[in-house]
Design a protein around this motif. Structure first.
Motif, short mmCIF file in Angstrom:
data_model
loop_
_atom_site.label_atom_id
_atom_site.label_comp_id
_atom_site.label_asym_id
_atom_site.label_seq_id
_atom_site.Cartn_x
_atom_site.Cartn_y
_atom_site.Cartn_z
N SER A 1 19.33 -5.50 64.81
CA SER A 1 19.17 -6.87 64.29
C SER A 1 19.49 -7.90 65.37
CB SER A 1 20.03 -7.08 63.05
OG SER A 1 21.40 -6.96 63.39
N LEU A 2 20.47 -7.64 66.22
CA LEU A 2 20.76 -8.56 67.32
C LEU A 2 19.63 -8.60 68.35
CD1 LEU A 2 24.57 -7.92 67.93
CD2 LEU A 2 23.48 -9.96 66.99
N GLU B 1 22.16 -0.39 63.26
CA GLU B 1 21.46 -1.46 62.53
C GLU B 1 21.88 -2.84 63.06
OE1 GLU B 1 22.44 -0.77 58.48
OE2 GLU B 1 20.95 0.82 58.24
N LEU B 2 23.14 -3.00 63.36
CA LEU B 2 23.63 -4.26 63.91
C LEU B 2 23.02 -4.53 65.28
CD1 LEU B 2 25.55 -6.65 63.61
CD2 LEU B 2 27.32 -5.25 64.69
N ILE B 3 22.95 -3.54 66.13
CA ILE B 3 22.34 -3.70 67.45
C ILE B 3 20.86 -4.03 67.33
CG2 ILE B 3 21.70 -2.45 69.57
CD1 ILE B 3 24.41 -1.02 69.38
N TYR C 1 25.47 4.51 62.08
CA TYR C 1 24.24 3.88 61.60
C TYR C 1 24.43 2.38 61.38
CZ TYR C 1 22.02 8.38 61.00
OH TYR C 1 21.46 9.60 61.23
N VAL C 2 25.57 1.98 60.95
CA VAL C 2 25.85 0.55 60.77
C VAL C 2 25.83 -0.15 62.13
CG1 VAL C 2 27.61 -1.13 60.07
CG2 VAL C 2 27.20 0.90 58.67
N LEU C 3 26.41 0.50 63.11
CA LEU C 3 26.41 -0.06 64.45
C LEU C 3 24.98 -0.14 65.01
CD1 LEU C 3 28.02 -1.12 66.84
CD2 LEU C 3 28.27 1.25 67.62
#
Length: 145
Positions: A28-29, A24-26, A20-22
Motif C-alpha cells: 500500500s505504501l 500488505e502495508l509495504i 502478511y500484514v507487513l
C-alpha cells in the motif's frame, strides 16, 4: 461424557501470520508513493507549461508595444531593431511602400506597410512572429502621426 464445542467465532477465523500484514502495508505504501510521484510530475509539467505561456505572452505584449512605439515615429525612423535582453528576443521593423488605388483608379500616395517582427528561441528551435499594418506617413512629416 461431555464434549465441548468450540465457540463459533473461533472456528471461522484464523489468525493471519504477522508477515502478511507487513507485506500488505509495504504494497500500500508503494502504491501511494507511485500516486504521489505521478501527481508531482503532473504538477511540474503544469508549472513548466505555465512558464512557457507566460514568456510567450510577455513576448507578444512586447511586440505590441514595439509596434505602437514605431508606428508613431516619422517615416525615416520606421525601420528599427531592438533587442530585449530580459526576454532574449529581437524586435525589428521595416516599412515598404504600398500601392493602393481608389474606386476611380487613382493611386493613393504616402501609404506604407509596416511589418514588425520578433525572433526568439524555444529550446533549439528559432521562432518568429510578425504583425503587418498599413500606415499613412507623408514624406516630409517631421512630427508623430
Amino acid at each position: 461424557m461431555k464434549t465441548h464445542a468450540a465457540p463459533s467465532s473461533a472456528v471461522g477465523s484464523r489468525r493471519r501470520p504477522g508477515g502478511y500484514v507487513l507485506l500488505e502495508l509495504i504494497l500500500s505504501l508503494i502504491i501511494f508513493s507511485i500516486a504521489v510521484m505521478s501527481l508531482a510530475r503532473t504538477l511540474q509539467m503544469a508549472i513548466q507549461t505555465s512558464s512557457v505561456l507566460n514568456r510567450e505572452n510577455d513576448i507578444r505584449m512586447g511586440l505590441r508595444s514595439f509596434l505602437e512605439e514605431v508606428r508613431r515615429k516619422p517615416l525615416s525612423e520606421l525601420t528599427q531593431v531592438y533587442t530585449d535582453p530580459r526576454l532574449g528576443v529581437t524586435y525589428n521593423s521595416a516599412a515598404e511602400p504600398l500601392t493602393l488605388k481608389d474606386r476611380n483608379g487613382t493611386v493613393l500616395s504616402d501609404l506604407y506597410t509596416l511589418r514588425v517582427a520578433v525572433t526568439y528561441d524555444v529550446g533549439a528551435e528559432q521562432r518568429e512572429e510578425a504583425l503587418d499594418i498599413y500606415v499613412y506617413k507623408k514624406q516630409t512629416q517631421s512630427s508623430s502621426n
